[in-house]
Design a protein around this motif. Sequence first.
Motif, PDB file in Angstrom:
ATOM      1  N   LEU A  10       0.933  -1.275  -0.012  1.00  0.00           N
ATOM      2  CA  LEU A  10       0.061   0.074   0.145  1.00  0.00           C
ATOM      3  C   LEU A  10       0.853   1.090  -0.066  1.00  0.00           C
ATOM      4  CD1 LEU A  10      -2.893   1.355   0.170  1.00  0.00           C
ATOM      5  CD2 LEU A  10      -2.413   1.238   2.610  1.00  0.00           C
ATOM      6  N   LEU A  11       1.799   1.196   0.857  1.00  0.00           N
ATOM      7  CA  LEU A  11       2.715   2.494   0.886  1.00  0.00           C
ATOM      8  C   LEU A  11       3.464   2.750  -0.417  1.00  0.00           C
ATOM      9  CD1 LEU A  11       3.766   4.724   2.532  1.00  0.00           C
ATOM     10  CD2 LEU A  11       5.550   3.308   3.427  1.00  0.00           C
ATOM     11  N   GLN A  12       4.049   1.630  -1.282  1.00  0.00           N
ATOM     12  CA  GLN A  12       4.574   1.720  -2.409  1.00  0.00           C
ATOM     13  C   GLN A  12       3.636   2.187  -3.511  1.00  0.00           C
ATOM     14  OE1 GLN A  12       7.815   1.587  -1.280  1.00  0.00           O
ATOM     15  NE2 GLN A  12       8.158   1.018  -3.386  1.00  0.00           N
ATOM     16  N   ARG A  34      -9.107  -0.393  11.173  1.00  0.00           N
ATOM     17  CA  ARG A  34      -8.734   0.874  11.127  1.00  0.00           C
ATOM     18  C   ARG A  34      -7.092   1.277  10.527  1.00  0.00           C
ATOM     19  NH1 ARG A  34      -7.290   4.384  15.975  1.00  0.00           N
ATOM     20  NH2 ARG A  34      -6.907   2.458  16.522  1.00  0.00           N
ATOM     21  N   LEU A  35      -7.345   2.413   9.672  1.00  0.00           N
ATOM     22  CA  LEU A  35      -6.047   2.637   8.983  1.00  0.00           C
ATOM     23  C   LEU A  35      -5.799   4.260   9.452  1.00  0.00           C
ATOM     24  CD1 LEU A  35      -3.444   1.949   7.102  1.00  0.00           C
ATOM     25  CD2 LEU A  35      -5.118   2.998   5.332  1.00  0.00           C
ATOM     26  N   LEU A  62      -7.242   9.254   0.899  1.00  0.00           N
ATOM     27  CA  LEU A  62      -6.298   8.111   0.773  1.00  0.00           C
ATOM     28  C   LEU A  62      -6.368   7.436   1.885  1.00  0.00           C
ATOM     29  CD1 LEU A  62      -3.512  10.483  -0.351  1.00  0.00           C
ATOM     30  CD2 LEU A  62      -4.329   8.758  -1.613  1.00  0.00           C
ATOM     31  N   ALA A  63      -6.639   7.622   3.170  1.00  0.00           N
ATOM     32  CA  ALA A  63      -6.789   6.671   4.227  1.00  0.00           C
ATOM     33  C   ALA A  63      -7.985   5.610   3.915  1.00  0.00           C
ATOM     34  CB  ALA A  63      -7.000   7.198   5.366  1.00  0.00           C
ATOM     35  N   SER A  64      -9.242   6.231   3.468  1.00  0.00           N
ATOM     36  CA  SER A  64     -10.115   5.487   3.340  1.00  0.00           C
ATOM     37  C   SER A  64     -10.150   4.401   2.113  1.00  0.00           C
ATOM     38  CB  SER A  64     -11.594   6.298   3.270  1.00  0.00           C
ATOM     39  OG  SER A  64     -11.823   7.247   4.123  1.00  0.00           O
ATOM     40  N   TRP A  65      -9.567   5.009   1.106  1.00  0.00           N
ATOM     41  CA  TRP A  65      -9.031   4.114  -0.259  1.00  0.00           C
ATOM     42  C   TRP A  65      -8.268   3.098   0.264  1.00  0.00           C
ATOM     43  CZ3 TRP A  65      -4.885   2.927  -2.496  1.00  0.00           C
ATOM     44  CH2 TRP A  65      -4.912   2.102  -3.946  1.00  0.00           C
ATOM     45  N   GLY A  66      -7.228   3.317   1.302  1.00  0.00           N
ATOM     46  CA  GLY A  66      -6.358   2.509   1.257  1.00  0.00           C
ATOM     47  C   GLY A  66      -6.766   1.348   2.577  1.00  0.00           C
ATOM     48  N   SER A 101      -7.489   8.894  10.692  1.00  0.00           N
ATOM     49  CA  SER A 101      -7.679   7.754  10.906  1.00  0.00           C
ATOM     50  C   SER A 101      -9.164   7.324  10.139  1.00  0.00           C
ATOM     51  CB  SER A 101      -8.374   7.544  12.474  1.00  0.00           C
ATOM     52  OG  SER A 101      -8.718   6.271  12.686  1.00  0.00           O
ATOM     53  N   ALA A 102      -9.150   6.180   9.366  1.00  0.00           N
ATOM     54  CA  ALA A 102     -10.312   5.953   8.705  1.00  0.00           C
ATOM     55  C   ALA A 102     -10.816   4.506   9.026  1.00  0.00           C
ATOM     56  CB  ALA A 102      -9.908   5.708   7.053  1.00  0.00           C
ATOM     57  N   SER A 103     -12.043   4.437   9.024  1.00  0.00           N
ATOM     58  CA  SER A 103     -12.665   3.208   9.381  1.00  0.00           C
ATOM     59  C   SER A 103     -14.199   2.862   8.752  1.00  0.00           C
ATOM     60  CB  SER A 103     -13.047   3.141  10.954  1.00  0.00           C
ATOM     61  OG  SER A 103     -13.762   4.002  11.260  1.00  0.00           O
TER      62      SER A 103
END
Length: 151
Positions: A10-12, A34-35, A62-66, A101-103
């Motif tokens: 994901l980071l890449q 949670r990301l 981006l957090a939610s997509w991730g 924070s995404a959840s």
Amino acid sequence: MPHSDALQRLLQHYRSMPPVAVMGLSIADYDGQRLQLHAPLARHVNDKGCAFGGSLASMMTLASWGLVSLQLDAADIDADVFVADSQVRYLAPLFGDLEVSASLAEGEDWADFIKTLRQRGRARTHLVARVPLADGRPATTFTARYVAIAK
């Protein structure tokens, strides 16, 4: 560390997108539900010395997509993920680093999302993301609907 391979992928992926690469984004935590992402304020500061609104919206997107992408990775599903619609509320200026924070939204279920995607080749779900102030109150909130389409 659990999920480390998926988090590295994901980071890449984040870093492969030129606009995201310059954000200084890092993955702060992932517990399977949670990301959390982090980015330094210095890369997102506006003319008032606080976080730029577009950066806050981008980080929450981006957090939610991730998070959706990580759930698909865990289910071994190859799919494209898109944000279908979103709403951002800017509640207070943020004068610190961006901690997002995404959840999954209340009432949503990953198992149902994955089952629908396997059966129909397409599924949608709702997510929420937040950026807190230093005292824990929300600086910015985000609600969005994401769609996954199997490849």
